[in-house]
Scaffold this motif. Structure first.
Motif, PDB file in Angstrom:
ATOM      1  N   SER A   1     -33.125  37.070  20.348  1.00 13.96           N
ATOM      2  CA  SER A   1     -33.272  36.093  21.435  1.00 13.96           C
ATOM      3  C   SER A   1     -32.573  36.547  22.704  1.00 13.96           C
ATOM      4  CB  SER A   1     -32.736  34.732  20.991  1.00 13.96           C
ATOM      5  OG  SER A   1     -31.386  34.832  20.577  1.00 13.96           O
ATOM      6  N   CYS A   2     -31.613  37.461  22.577  1.00 13.42           N
ATOM      7  CA  CYS A   2     -30.874  37.933  23.752  1.00 13.42           C
ATOM      8  C   CYS A   2     -31.731  38.821  24.651  1.00 13.42           C
ATOM      9  CB  CYS A   2     -29.621  38.693  23.319  1.00 13.42           C
ATOM     10  SG  CYS A   2     -28.305  37.624  22.664  1.00 13.42           S
ATOM     11  N   LYS A   3     -32.887  39.236  24.183  1.00 11.73           N
ATOM     12  CA  LYS A   3     -33.707  40.057  25.070  1.00 11.73           C
ATOM     13  C   LYS A   3     -34.444  39.226  26.105  1.00 11.73           C
ATOM     14  CE  LYS A   3     -37.482  40.575  21.779  1.00 11.73           C
ATOM     15  NZ  LYS A   3     -38.306  41.560  21.079  1.00 11.73           N
ATOM     16  N   SER A   4     -34.537  37.919  25.895  1.00 10.26           N
ATOM     17  CA  SER A   4     -35.202  37.066  26.865  1.00 10.26           C
ATOM     18  C   SER A   4     -34.269  36.040  27.486  1.00 10.26           C
ATOM     19  CB  SER A   4     -36.394  36.347  26.232  1.00 10.26           C
ATOM     20  OG  SER A   4     -35.971  35.561  25.122  1.00 10.26           O
ATOM     21  N   THR A   5     -33.070  35.889  26.939  1.00  8.90           N
ATOM     22  CA  THR A   5     -32.093  34.929  27.443  1.00  8.90           C
ATOM     23  C   THR A   5     -30.710  35.539  27.305  1.00  8.90           C
ATOM     24  OG1 THR A   5     -33.485  33.134  26.590  1.00  8.90           O
ATOM     25  CG2 THR A   5     -31.257  32.563  27.282  1.00  8.90           C
ATOM     26  N   VAL A   6     -30.168  36.024  28.411  1.00 10.76           N
ATOM     27  CA  VAL A   6     -28.875  36.697  28.360  1.00 10.76           C
ATOM     28  C   VAL A   6     -27.770  35.722  28.734  1.00 10.76           C
ATOM     29  CG1 VAL A   6     -27.450  38.526  29.369  1.00 10.76           C
ATOM     30  CG2 VAL A   6     -29.847  38.962  28.813  1.00 10.76           C
ATOM     31  N   THR A   7     -26.746  35.668  27.875  1.00 13.27           N
ATOM     32  CA  THR A   7     -25.590  34.798  28.063  1.00 13.27           C
ATOM     33  C   THR A   7     -24.331  35.623  27.837  1.00 13.27           C
ATOM     34  OG1 THR A   7     -25.343  34.157  25.750  1.00 13.27           O
ATOM     35  CG2 THR A   7     -26.962  32.915  27.057  1.00 13.27           C
ATOM     36  N   PRO A   8     -23.154  35.069  28.165  1.00 16.30           N
ATOM     37  CA  PRO A   8     -21.925  35.809  27.854  1.00 16.30           C
ATOM     38  C   PRO A   8     -21.810  36.201  26.386  1.00 16.30           C
ATOM     39  CG  PRO A   8     -21.447  34.021  29.369  1.00 16.30           C
ATOM     40  CD  PRO A   8     -22.878  33.845  28.947  1.00 16.30           C
ATOM     41  N   ALA A   9     -22.243  35.332  25.474  1.00 17.96           N
ATOM     42  CA  ALA A   9     -22.166  35.666  24.049  1.00 17.96           C
ATOM     43  C   ALA A   9     -22.992  36.905  23.734  1.00 17.96           C
ATOM     44  CB  ALA A   9     -22.636  34.482  23.208  1.00 17.96           C
ATOM     45  N   CYS A  10     -24.189  37.005  24.339  1.00 17.57           N
ATOM     46  CA  CYS A  10     -25.028  38.195  24.139  1.00 17.57           C
ATOM     47  C   CYS A  10     -24.301  39.455  24.597  1.00 17.57           C
ATOM     48  CB  CYS A  10     -26.329  38.052  24.916  1.00 17.57           C
ATOM     49  SG  CYS A  10     -27.449  36.754  24.354  1.00 17.57           S
ATOM     50  N   LEU A  11     -23.733  39.395  25.794  1.00 18.51           N
ATOM     51  CA  LEU A  11     -23.102  40.576  26.374  1.00 18.51           C
ATOM     52  C   LEU A  11     -21.838  40.967  25.629  1.00 18.51           C
ATOM     53  CD1 LEU A  11     -23.574  39.642  30.135  1.00 18.51           C
ATOM     54  CD2 LEU A  11     -24.903  41.293  28.813  1.00 18.51           C
ATOM     55  N   ARG A  12     -21.064  39.984  25.212  1.00 16.06           N
ATOM     56  CA  ARG A  12     -19.833  40.290  24.486  1.00 16.06           C
ATOM     57  C   ARG A  12     -20.144  40.930  23.133  1.00 16.06           C
ATOM     58  NH1 ARG A  12     -16.509  35.417  23.583  1.00 16.06           N
ATOM     59  NH2 ARG A  12     -14.702  36.832  23.443  1.00 16.06           N
ATOM     60  N   ALA A  13     -21.232  40.485  22.508  1.00 17.06           N
ATOM     61  CA  ALA A  13     -21.649  41.107  21.244  1.00 17.06           C
ATOM     62  C   ALA A  13     -22.228  42.495  21.495  1.00 17.06           C
ATOM     63  CB  ALA A  13     -22.665  40.218  20.541  1.00 17.06           C
ATOM     64  N   LEU A  14     -23.085  42.591  22.508  1.00 15.26           N
ATOM     65  CA  LEU A  14     -23.781  43.849  22.793  1.00 15.26           C
ATOM     66  C   LEU A  14     -22.812  44.956  23.172  1.00 15.26           C
ATOM     67  CD1 LEU A  14     -26.602  45.146  23.068  1.00 15.26           C
ATOM     68  CD2 LEU A  14     -26.636  44.353  25.442  1.00 15.26           C
ATOM     69  N   TYR A  15     -21.782  44.599  23.956  1.00 12.69           N
ATOM     70  CA  TYR A  15     -20.846  45.616  24.435  1.00 12.69           C
ATOM     71  C   TYR A  15     -19.504  45.590  23.708  1.00 12.69           C
ATOM     72  CZ  TYR A  15     -24.502  46.007  27.890  1.00 12.69           C
ATOM     73  OH  TYR A  15     -25.726  46.178  28.492  1.00 12.69           O
ATOM     74  N   ASN A  16     -19.496  44.852  22.573  1.00 12.31           N
ATOM     75  CA  ASN A  16     -18.430  44.977  21.584  1.00 12.31           C
ATOM     76  C   ASN A  16     -17.059  44.555  22.123  1.00 12.31           C
ATOM     77  OD1 ASN A  16     -17.246  45.582  19.118  1.00 12.31           O
ATOM     78  ND2 ASN A  16     -17.209  47.801  19.464  1.00 12.31           N
ATOM     79  N   THR A  17     -17.015  43.435  22.857  1.00 16.63           N
ATOM     80  CA  THR A  17     -15.736  42.948  23.377  1.00 16.63           C
ATOM     81  C   THR A  17     -15.254  41.680  22.669  1.00 16.63           C
ATOM     82  OG1 THR A  17     -16.635  41.470  25.089  1.00 16.63           O
ATOM     83  CG2 THR A  17     -16.407  43.808  25.659  1.00 16.63           C
ATOM     84  N   THR A  18     -16.055  41.132  21.776  1.00 17.20           N
ATOM     85  CA  THR A  18     -15.793  39.806  21.215  1.00 17.20           C
ATOM     86  C   THR A  18     -14.420  39.691  20.561  1.00 17.20           C
ATOM     87  OG1 THR A  18     -18.161  39.591  20.777  1.00 17.20           O
ATOM     88  CG2 THR A  18     -16.711  38.017  19.706  1.00 17.20           C
ATOM     89  N   SER A  19     -14.001  40.721  19.880  1.00 16.82           N
ATOM     90  CA  SER A  19     -12.762  40.626  19.094  1.00 16.82           C
ATOM     91  C   SER A  19     -11.513  40.960  19.901  1.00 16.82           C
ATOM     92  CB  SER A  19     -12.838  41.550  17.882  1.00 16.82           C
ATOM     93  OG  SER A  19     -12.995  42.894  18.290  1.00 16.82           O
ATOM     94  N   TYR A  20     -11.664  41.312  21.190  1.00 14.44           N
ATOM     95  CA  TYR A  20     -10.498  41.697  21.979  1.00 14.44           C
ATOM     96  C   TYR A  20      -9.996  40.523  22.822  1.00 14.44           C
ATOM     97  CZ  TYR A  20      -7.323  44.082  25.137  1.00 14.44           C
ATOM     98  OH  TYR A  20      -6.210  44.454  25.843  1.00 14.44           O
ATOM     99  N   THR A  21      -8.698  40.268  22.779  1.00 13.02           N
ATOM    100  CA  THR A  21      -8.075  39.233  23.601  1.00 13.02           C
ATOM    101  C   THR A  21      -7.127  39.895  24.590  1.00 13.02           C
ATOM    102  OG1 THR A  21      -8.149  37.618  21.795  1.00 13.02           O
ATOM    103  CG2 THR A  21      -6.635  37.171  23.621  1.00 13.02           C
ATOM    104  N   PRO A  22      -7.359  39.737  25.890  1.00 16.89           N
ATOM    105  CA  PRO A  22      -6.490  40.365  26.902  1.00 16.89           C
ATOM    106  C   PRO A  22      -5.031  39.973  26.717  1.00 16.89           C
ATOM    107  CG  PRO A  22      -8.489  39.592  27.935  1.00 16.89           C
ATOM    108  CD  PRO A  22      -8.518  39.070  26.519  1.00 16.89           C
ATOM    109  N   ALA A  23      -4.139  40.973  26.917  1.00 18.21           N
ATOM    110  CA  ALA A  23      -2.711  40.752  26.693  1.00 18.21           C
ATOM    111  C   ALA A  23      -1.857  41.097  27.903  1.00 18.21           C
ATOM    112  CB  ALA A  23      -2.249  41.588  25.497  1.00 18.21           C
TER     113      ALA A  23
END
Length: 599
Positions: free
Chosen positions: A230-252
């Protein structure tokens, strides 16, 4: 490794000292257009009493010093990698010849300009001459300033189609502005447009987040398979964070790290729209806020949110949260309407913003800009001088990213040098060798090139050595295709890419969908900002100028894009291939892989 000069506009080295009594009447053309730039029409002389602020870029005494230092601190293989310079150290590297200031001040005094009107900026390598009557500017520069109107947009500018300097100054002065820079149809062309076919998610992306969680449970976070179709037709922050592998990182390192967004053209970022956006698309970050810094008369009109500004801040904030974000609202764009209150016309937004930035005690470690012009619409000496200012930022440890543009290999596609030659149309500042240019992708599993993604080769800047191998391989692969339409020895762009279509954005409280490499630049910048956060949290220096890293060890942290093309100029354009290509560059970022590489 990366130390040779990048500019094909070689500046003549300073030779013997200039005579003490120069012949100011011995003038030579510094820059002129053969005709009035396309779509601009002369409206006649400026109103009586109009003044202009002139900026004069002075040539450095040691021309290669800044570039050499930039590459030393940016090349992962160099022992000085990461040892970024202070503002004072950069100023020393770009200091003019010892005779330059005295000579230029003497010239200004010869034309009756008082010393009280002249100030130094950028540590002394630029001068600002304030409130110069247009008639005096004409005499000073051998110019003929007129008011010009754009036939399509109705914007107006005060410009001259040519100017000259005394022969004694040509080895000392790089450019005078504003003179012959007319810019694009709106001075700075925003690279964003609505996407008419995208599915909207007015109630947020809870379904997408649920899909991602389910896929991550099967495939693990960071896997391409964990991004739902579904991310190919509707891009959201969740799509991008999953696609570019940032979901598990918390800024410190949020007390140190800052992400900056440069805005122009009366584009205002809405605080209330950001809150609505985060409530819909990243509820754990709904308390996030950004600060606004106004530059050169820029405003912060919260009643008039801009699609470009909202896009930039909503995606930069939602991916980098809780990293502090600054939005720079820079004034100085057309139209020019002289009156008793605003008699001065400068309209040099890049320079206005850079002037301001270099005066600050601290500068954001990562900066994204989603604006640009056709390269040929920017005078070459102006482009070189502005590009050098970006090199100064890089030397101080700032990562600067620019959207590559939305025209494929170009539109218009005709040279403006009087020959009417057919040619592909590169974009500036994306072609500056000292910035990271971001092209566009679309789709997931796999990502492919977005057809709008501008890319190609500069006609102003030589190919930098950091991309020699990558670009040479691409050129070998295409042989003689499009021969004559591009400069095969020019700096190739973009450098990297990110998603650029079907982005969900909140404007005036409502969700809409937009396309453009304006989507890609803040997305990539947010990922880079997270890397800078990680480095700062480990007590390490920030990335600074990215490209030498990207074209060497950093390439392994990018997702190579190998399908799609960027049509334009009545051609199918270039095609994305394995390795670097002038559509998606080296590929899209994988935060986890890049974190391991830089850590």
């Amino acid at each position: 490794m990366f130390w040779r000069s990048l500019s094909i506009l070689a500046i003549v080295p300073l030779g013997l000292a200039t005579p003490l009594a120069p012949r100011w009447e011995d003038v030579r053309v510094k820059h002129s257009w053969k005709t009035v730039p396309q779509n601009w029409e002369c409206e006649g002389s400026a109103p009586e009493g109009t003044t202009i602020d002139l900026r004069i870029a002075l040539k450095p005494h040691r021309e290669e010093a800044l570039v050499e230092a930039l590459y030393e601190v940016s090349d992962p293989a160099h022992p000085k990698y990461g040892a970024h310079l202070s503002k004072a150290e950069v100023a020393a590297l770009v200091a003019p010849h010892p005779d330059t200031h005295e000579l230029v001040h003497s010239w200004l005094a010869h034309h009756g300009i008082p010393s009280s009107s002249v100030s130094t900026t950028h540590g002394g390598d630029w001068l600002t001459v304030s409130n110069v009557p247009v008639s005096q500017a004409d005499a000073l520069l051998g110019a003929s300033y007129q008011v010009y109107r754009h036939a399509e947009t109705d914007d107006t500018l005060l410009r001259t189609v040519g100017y000259s300097l005394p022969a004694a100054l040509h080895d000392h002065v790089a450019v005078v502005a504003p003179t012959t820079y007319f810019g694009g149809p709106r001075a700075l062309r925003k690279t964003l447009h609505p996407s008419p076919n995208a599915k909207l998610l007015p109630d947020g992306d809870a379904l997408i987040r649920a899909e991602i969680a389910a896929l991550e449970a099967i495939h693990g976070p960071g896997s391409a398979a964990s991004v739902p179709s579904s991310c190919k037709s509707t891009v959201t922050p969740a799509c991008l964070r999953a696609l570019y592998n940032t979901t598990s990182y918390t800024p410190a390192a949020t007390s140190k790290n800052v992400l900056g967004i440069a805005g122009y053209l009366e584009q205002y970022a809405s605080h209330s729209d950001l809150t609505t956006f985060l409530n819909k698309f990243r509820s754990d970050a709904k308390s996030a806020a950004f600060t606004v810094t106004t530059v050169n008369g820029g405003l912060d009109d919260q009643s008039n949110p801009g699609d470009e500004a909202n896009l930039d801040i909503q995606y930069a904030e939602s991916i980098s949260y809780p990293t502090p974000n600054i939005y720079y609202s820079t004034g100085g764009s057309p139209p020019f309407i002289a009156d008793e209150n605003t008699p001065t016309n400068t309209n040099e937004p890049y320079l206005d913003w850079l002037d301001f930035l270099f005066e600050q005690s601290t500068i954001p470690q990562t900066i994204s800009t989603s604006y640009g012009d056709d390269e040929q619409s920017v005078p070459a000496d102006y482009a070189q001088s502005v590009c050098s200012l970006f090199a100064k930022l890089g030397a101080q440890g700032v990562t600067v990213l620019f959207s590559s543009g939305d025209s494929g290999v170009g539109d218009g596609c005709t040279s403006n040098d009087g020959s009417n030659k057919s040619m592909f149309m590169p974009s500036f500042p994306a072609t500056c060798p000292y910035v990271t240019s971001v092209g566009g992708t679309t789709g997931v599993n796999p990502e492919k090139a977005a057809s709008l993604s501008s890319g190609g080769f500069s006609n102003y800047f030589a190919r930098p050595s950091y991309q020699d191998s990558a670009v040479s391989s691409f050129l070998t692969s295409i042989g003689t295709e499009y021969s004559g339409l591009y400069n095969a020895s020019g700096r190739g762009f973009p450098d990297i890419a990110a998603q650029a279509e079907n982005f969900q954005v909140v404007i005036s409280g409502s969700v809409t969908s937009v396309d453009g490499t304006s989507c890609a630049s803040p997305t990539a910048a947010a990922v880079i900002s997270l890397l800078n956060d990680y480095l700062l949290s480990q007590g390490k220096p920030t990335l600074g100028f990215l490209n030498p890293l990207l074209y060497s060890t950093g390439a392994a942290g990018l997702n190579d894009i190998t399908s799609g093309s960027n049509p334009g100029c009545n051609t199918k354009g270039f095609t994305a291939v394995k390795g670097w290509d002038p559509v998606t560059g080296l590929g899209t970022p994988d935060f986890g892989k890049l974190q391991a590489i830089v850590g």
